[in-house]
Design an enzyme around this catalytic site. Structure first.
Site, PDB file in Angstrom:
ATOM      1  N   GLU A  62      53.619 188.883  42.282  1.00  9.12           N
ATOM      2  CA  GLU A  62      52.970 189.223  41.009  1.00  9.12           C
ATOM      3  C   GLU A  62      53.389 188.244  39.913  1.00  9.12           C
ATOM      4  OE1 GLU A  62      55.677 189.809  39.004  1.00  9.12           O
ATOM      5  OE2 GLU A  62      55.252 191.853  38.331  1.00  9.12           O
ATOM      6  N   TRP A  63      53.917 187.057  40.354  1.00 10.15           N
ATOM      7  CA  TRP A  63      54.168 185.899  39.480  1.00 10.15           C
ATOM      8  C   TRP A  63      55.223 186.165  38.414  1.00 10.15           C
ATOM      9  CZ3 TRP A  63      48.440 186.895  38.337  1.00 10.15           C
ATOM     10  CH2 TRP A  63      47.665 186.677  39.485  1.00 10.15           C
ATOM     11  N   GLY A  64      56.067 187.179  38.638  1.00  7.49           N
ATOM     12  CA  GLY A  64      57.111 187.469  37.662  1.00  7.49           C
ATOM     13  C   GLY A  64      56.604 188.147  36.411  1.00  7.49           C
ATOM     14  N   ASP A  85      49.384 189.150  46.767  1.00  4.07           N
ATOM     15  CA  ASP A  85      49.078 188.456  45.511  1.00  4.07           C
ATOM     16  C   ASP A  85      48.567 189.441  44.451  1.00  4.07           C
ATOM     17  OD1 ASP A  85      48.930 186.181  43.911  1.00  4.07           O
ATOM     18  OD2 ASP A  85      47.867 185.004  45.427  1.00  4.07           O
ATOM     19  N   ASP A 116      52.813 179.878  39.993  1.00  2.00           N
ATOM     20  CA  ASP A 116      52.804 178.949  41.130  1.00  2.00           C
ATOM     21  C   ASP A 116      53.511 177.625  40.805  1.00  2.00           C
ATOM     22  OD1 ASP A 116      51.313 180.823  42.475  1.00  2.00           O
ATOM     23  OD2 ASP A 116      49.582 179.507  42.831  1.00  2.00           O
TER      24      ASP A 116
END
Ligand SMILES: *[C@@H]1O[C@H](CO)[C@@H](O)[C@H](O)[C@H]1NC(C)=O
Ligand SMILES: *[C@@H]1O[C@H](CO)[C@@H](O)[C@H](O)[C@H]1NC(C)=O
Length: 389
Positions: free
Chosen positions: A188-190, A155, A210
């Site tokens: 890394e959530w894009g 994460d 998310d």
């Protein structure tokens, strides 16, 4: 470049409408030749996890038959560790909830023929405040390997402000250095367009923030993930986040859409519900072997949105054997006719294709030029088109 990559690349380039692959050399850890399948604790349990839930979930993955369909990873998300390292600087399992330790859980999961995943963070702390791995990558990778961990979700909370391109490769090298094959899932959530740089770093990379268990969250993640389609390839996959099927926030039709589109997009199929108490509708969706086979097809090309007219969409992608997978997706509020034109999906109009409906489990007569179907609101029709000889 591996010797098989070049012919594959040429083949894809010849299929009009699907474009070229853009992925660079895949991470050489031997994993992720097809998208990962399994379960993760976060979507249903959040931080409320303990070792009994993990063991019972492993039991349920086997007893429901999901394990033998390919859902082999049992992945523990955030909240498994003590809030500080031990006196040697090692991460330690949270004694109040994981008293047996992670090694014992790995042994339990392995004895069932499953694999164990764990979670850490490329920052000082994880999102829920346990110690992060930034600056401890080699120590933490070594202890994960010693415990028998097979998968790491990594994460991006509480980081030092440096780019993910700098922080994520450190853990990649640390994992390779253990000599244990550990699937590496970047989360890394894009933020920094990981599709463009992560294929040499990890086996999958999140392209979005998310997911939450509702229709607008699910559809928007599909659309965000779609634009990176050309970067997916065996060894490295775009990840629009884990499945919400069975968590109750969407209708059965919406969950059919969720599963069909994730399968077509070659997304990781990570179940996010409580498998110990799974309902029949949920199990039926997750157990559709023909939809799973689209996801796990050896060609490994991500399907994408090929045409759209208002709320009516056609998504498609090539499969091995010159077959094509098609999803007709009705995002509107009433039942509508959706048509896929062969020219939208890289086929010449004169090609004879035999459709199979993957949810009705029904073969249809051969079609030439196009295929139309009535699709209910928020639902899909999913087909494989096979050339007739
Ligand atoms: C869906 O989830 C998102 C993110 O949590 C939230 O902002 C949005 O309000 C939700 N939409 C509905 C219709 O519940
Ligand atoms: C896409 O769908 C529309 C509406 O059905 C149709 O008119 C069009 O020919 C299709 N193809 C393309 C390439 O736009």
């Amino acid at each position: 470049m591996q010797s098989w990559v070049l012919p594959l690349f040429v083949l894809i380039a010849l299929i009009p409408g699907f474009g070229n692959r853009k992925g660079t050399h895949a991470l050489n850890n031997g994993l992720g030749s097809t998208p990962q399948m399994g379960w993760n604790s976060w979507n249903h349990f959040g931080c409320q996890i303990d070792e009994q839930i993990i063991r019972e979930t492993a039991d349920a993955m086997v007893s429901t038959g999901l394990a033998k369909l390919g859902y082999i990873y049992v992945n523990i998300d955030d909240c498994w560790a003590e809030m500080s390292r031990d006196s040697q600087g090692n991460l330690q399992a949270r004694a109040s909830t994981f008293p047996s330790g992670i090694k014992a859980i790995a042994d339990y999961v392995h004895a069932k023929g499953l694999k164990l995943g764990i979670y850490s963070d490329a920052g000082y702390q994880t999102c829920q405040g346990q110690p992060g791995s930034l600056g401890y990558e080699y120590e933490d990778a070594a202890i994960f390997a010693a415990w028998g961990v097979d998968y790491l979700k990594y994460d991006n909370c509480h980081n030092d402000g440096s780019k993910p391109e700098v922080r994520y490769p450190v853990m990649s090298k640390a994992l390779l250095n253990t000599n244990r094959p550990i699937f590496y899932s970047l989360c890394e959530w894009g933020q920094d367009d990981p599709a463009t740089w992560a294929s040499s770093v990890g086996n999958s990379w999140r392209t979005t923030g998310d997911i939450t268990d509702n229709w607008s969250s699910m559809t928007s993640r599909a659309d965000s993930n779609d634009k990176w389609a050309a970067y997916a390839q065996p060894g490295g996959w775009n990840d629009p986040d884990m499945l919400e099927i069975g968590n109750g926030g969407m209708s059965t039709e919406e969950y059919h859409s969720h599963f069909s589109i994730w399968a077509l997009m070659k997304a990781p199929l990570l179940i996010g519900c409580d498998v110990r108490n799974i309902g029949k509708d949920t199990l039926d969706i997750l157990s559709n072997t023909e939809v799973i086979a689209v996801n796990q097809d050896s060609l490994g090309v991500q399907g994408k949105k090929t045409n759209q007219s208002g709320n009516l969409e056609v998504w498609a992608g090539p499969l091995s054997g010159k077959r094509v997978a098609v999803v007709l997706w009705n995002k509107g509020s009433s039942t509508s006719l959706i048509t896929v034109q062969w020219t939208d999906i890289g086929l010449s109009p004169s090609t004879n294709m035999k459709p199979r409906d993957l949810w009705q489990k029904q073969d249809l007569p051969s079609h030439k030029g196009s295929l139309s179907a009535q699709v209910v609101s928020h639902g899909v029709k999913m087909f494989i088109l096979t050339p007739t000889s």
